[in-house]
Write an enzyme that holds these catalytic residues in place. Structure first.
Site, PDB file in Angstrom:
ATOM      1  N   SER A 166      -8.033  -7.089  -3.858  1.00 15.56           N
ATOM      2  CA  SER A 166      -8.022  -5.911  -2.990  1.00 15.56           C
ATOM      3  C   SER A 166      -8.905  -4.772  -3.484  1.00 15.56           C
ATOM      4  CB  SER A 166      -6.582  -5.401  -2.827  1.00 15.56           C
ATOM      5  OG  SER A 166      -6.051  -4.999  -4.064  1.00 15.56           O
ATOM      6  N   LYS A 178       0.312   1.185  -1.162  1.00 18.82           N
ATOM      7  CA  LYS A 178      -0.980   1.760  -1.569  1.00 18.82           C
ATOM      8  C   LYS A 178      -1.212   3.115  -0.910  1.00 18.82           C
ATOM      9  CE  LYS A 178      -3.085  -2.791  -2.344  1.00 18.82           C
ATOM     10  NZ  LYS A 178      -4.066  -3.782  -1.869  1.00 18.82           N
TER      11      LYS A 178
END
Length: 783
Positions: free
Chosen positions: A678, A721
């Site tokens: 990611s 996140k």
């Protein structure tokens, strides 16, 4: 006799025996009730007291109605006091009958009537007496040598026929009712008839025992000789037809089997094992194994179950009362209850709660059990290596036990509990088997209808059990096992949600546990927000509760010393109460140097902001990676560099720099391992910034996987996140376009404060992350 013959005497109650006239009986007396009666008798000139037998030996302080109506007037021959106990010897004088109770405290006083001497009944009585003596001699010859000596010695000094019979009655240890019948007889003939009947019975028992002993002795092997006594006792019971079910373990088990409603197949197996147990000596090791097995089968809830509470509003109220947020979990439980209400035959779901530590996975399971009215049982699977721990050991092994699943069902007492399997992602595997493979049968609705435990070795229906498993991540769960569960993710909490949870649940609980009142401790919203940011770093609220507990204990110490305390734990007081700050959150850097970009990562503790830092190394050509980067992240860094190299002309980068300079890429903190794809777009942005010398926007963080052709792929953990970026005061986030739908999981106030940019290609990432670079690319395209 008239009333003038009545006498009033203190009474000594005795248990399980009868004192006959002419007999001596030693007694040890310690109960104050009986001691007082003896002391009262000793104060009299004749030292007489009544000895009456209790009907119920368990009665400690009997009344007149608790004694047999016939007793014996006795003379205290000897008395010695030793350590608060009286050792006495009493001799029976004559029979007496109870007339009335005069006093019951501090000891029993009775008015009694002496009974006449038993009349002789002529030749028939003499004949009966001789028959009794003959039977007694016959019995003596059948007894053990030591018993022969005792009986002969006891009868040697007796000349009166009636006294000899009384001696026999005392030595034979007859039942209390039989001894009372002999004492109550109104004629000597009646005494002899009763004694003849009882002696004849005892002689038959002795003859049968000797016959069994002689028959068994010739057939016994060396090992069987150890069980001789047991065989004799069982054979005697069978011959006599005596009902000793109350004393027999097997009879008690049979009663339980008859009372328990068992499935047909189970009942047949239990009956077979029970018949085997009845034929087995108790000293055999297999006796205990078989008995334990039967008890397990009888304890299991083959039929018993609780009825689900299908009130949807009540369930919603309980779930909301116990937990803040967790919308997906609550909605799934309400859906299940709705289905059960419309279709009672539906099978129980198998849910898997996945989320970081401390977000309430285990505690929400308890609330679900309470909301549904089901019994709750939790078992931890963390570190479990042996398959037999779940499926049980075969009974052939020493110390074999049923598996944890069956044990948990046994403890709940119902066949449809809510069973929580905690830490399913931490199952081990070694030479003893794979517990995850055993779980596949347990968690498969098509197979668990007939779950086979190795110890039980009978099919048990687990289809009505509501299984909930918990895990921190699904990465370590085998795919076939994961396929059998419905995964519900419990993401980390935002700072605002943590503050709300602290106000509603954590702070009141810690105040109560510390023994304080709400007036003793007040924590402001500002202080809670500061504690959450600077004293904890977690996705859940476990550490937050510990910190609040430390504050409460600090205040409790002052209250316990007698101070009047009203502590307002302001932000300025936190250092004094709980020490210095433990964490310094990664805040948005106000200015970023070229080669630095803000990325977003997911960890077990929730989301984190990670800054990727790069530097050119003159006269070098390698890509150096530091910061404990995993294989996948290293590959992402190489793919990012290759993409920049392949697009050097479009980006205005001198290709010579790739040949003349190496690159060092570092991701703080160096002590924390990092991996995953990611960080791809963040690595591209950092390298593009490094090679072009243009800084990345300092108010922007990003996450997304890349390909060599420039595509941006979706990633996981979006909620965690974005929350991490929000905590770090970064309000602009670049995300893969396919992750846009996941923003619905975010709290509304977070979505309102954030700006989201959705991208499909790396070119879009660079245009939004390095606006100056985008302008230069456009200008070059025009020229």
């Amino acid at each position: 006799m008239n009333d003038s013959d009545l006498i009033t005497i203190p009474v000594l109650p005795i248990k399980n025996s009868v004192l006959f006239p002419g007999m001596l009986m030693p007694l040890v007396v310690s109960h104050p009730f009986a001691v007082h009666a003896i002391e009262t008798a000793l104060t009299g000139e004749e030292k007489l007291l009544g000895v009456f037998t209790q009907k119920d030996p368990k009665q400690e302080v009997p009344t007149g109605t608790d004694l047999y109506a016939i007793g014996t007037l006795a003379l205290i021959r000897k008395m010695v006091s030793i350590e608060h106990k009286l050792n006495i010897v009493v001799q029976g004088i004559k029979r007496v009958g109870m007339v009335a109770v005069t006093t019951e405290q501090p000891h029993l006083h009775l008015r009694v009537r002496p009974l006449p001497e038993l009349p002789k009944d002529g030749p028939e009585a003499d004949a009966l007496h001789r028959a009794v003596i003959d039977l007694a001699e016959r019995m003596v010859n059948l007894m053990e040598p030591q018993m022969q000596i005792n009986l002969n010695f006891a009868m040697s000094d007796m000349e009166e026929p009636l006294s000899k019979v009384y001696v026999l009655a005392s030595v034979l240890s007859l039942d209390t009712e039989k001894e009372i019948a002999i004492l109550s007889a109104s004629t000597q003939r009646e005494v002899y008839e009763l004694m003849f009947k009882y002696l004849n019975y005892e002689v038959q028992v002795l003859e049968l025992r000797n016959r069994i002993s002689s028959q068994a002795q010739s057939e016994l092997t060396r090992a069987q000789r150890e069980f001789l006594l047991h065989q004799q006792m069982r054979a005697i019971r069978e011959e006599l037809g005596e009902d000793r079910s109350e004393q027999s373990e097997t009879q008690e088990l049979r009663k339980q089997v008859e009372k328990t409603d068992l499935p047909e197949k189970v009942a047949r197996e239990v009956e077979k094992e029970l018949r085997r147990l009845e034929r087995m000596p108790t000293s055999l090791p297999d006796y205990q194994v078989t008995r334990t097995y039967i008890e397990l089968v009888l304890d299991l809830p083959w039929i018993e179950q609780t009825e689900d509470i299908l009130d949807l509003d009540r369930a919603q109220e309980i779930l909301d009362e116990d937990h803040f947020g967790l919308k997906d979990v609550k909605q799934r439980i309400i859906e299940h209850l709705a289905v059960r209400k419309l279709n009672p035959e539906s099978k129980g779901p198998i849910l898997c709660f996945v989320g970081p530590p401390g977000v309430g996975k285990t505690s929400v399971g308890r609330s679900i059990g309470r909301a549904m009215g089901r019994k709750f049982e939790r078992m931890s699977l963390g570190g479990l290596h042996d398959e037999a721990e779940l499926r049980g050991h075969r009974r052939t092994y020493i110390g074999a036990m049923p598996g944890r699943i069956i044990q948990a069902i046994r403890r709940t007492g119902v066949k449809n509990p809510l069973l929580m399997l905690d830490e399913v992602d931490k199952l081990g595997q070694d030479f003893r088997g794979d517990p995850a493979a055993a779980l596949m049968e347990v968690l498969d609705p098509e197979q668990n209808v007939e779950f086979h435990d190795n110890y039980l070795d009978l099919p048990f229906d687990l289809s009505e059990v509501f299984f909930i498993t918990t895990a921190n991540t699904t990465d370590s769960i085998p795919k076939p096992l994961l396929d059998r569960m419905e995964v519900i993710r419990l993401p980390g909490y935002s700072d605002e949600e943590k503050r709300e949870i602290a106000i509603r649940y954590l702070l009141p609980r810690q105040i109560t546990q510390a023994g304080l009142s709400p007036e003793n401790l007040l924590v402001s919203d500002d202080s809670l927000a500061y504690i959450i940011r600077r004293y904890t770093r977690e996705a859940g609220v476990r550490e937050l509760e510990r910190v609040l507990g430390r504050i409460a204990r600090r205040v409790a110490t002052r209250v316990a010393r007698g101070e009047t305390v009203r502590e307002e734990a302001s932000r300025a007081r936190l250092t004094e109460l709980i020490g210095t700050e433990q964490f310094y959150a990664e805040q948005a850097r106000s200015d970023l140097l070229p080669g630095v970009a803000a990325g977003l990562a997911w960890t077990d503790a929730g989301g984190e902001v990670l800054y990727v830092e790069t530097a050119l190394l003159s006269e070098g050509r390698d890509l150096i990676l530091t910061g404990q980067l995993g294989n996948i992240m290293q590959e992402s860094a190489k793919a990012a560099q290759s993409y920049i190299w392949s697009r050097a002309d479009e980006l205005g980068i001198d290709k010579g720099v790739f040949h003349k300079s190496g690159v060092h890429l570092h991701v703080p903190a160096g002590a924390v391992p990092k991996d995953g794809p990611s960080a791809g777009i963040c690595l591209v942005a950092a390298l593009a910034s490094l090679y072009t010398g243009l800084p990345v926007r300092s108010d922007t963080a990003m996450t997304g996987e890349i390909t060599l052709t420039g595509l941006v792929m979706p990633v996981g953990g979006i909620k965690e996140k974005v929350l991490a970026a929000h905590r770090a005061r970064i309000f602009r986030v670049i995300l893969p376009k396919e992750n846009a739908k996941e923003l619905e999981e975010l709290p509304e106030h977070v979505r309102d404060e954030m700006t989201f940019i959705f991208v499909e290609r790396i070119e879009e990432v660079l245009a939004d992350a390095i606006p100056v670079l985008s302008e230069e690319v456009k200008n070059r395209a025009v020229t």
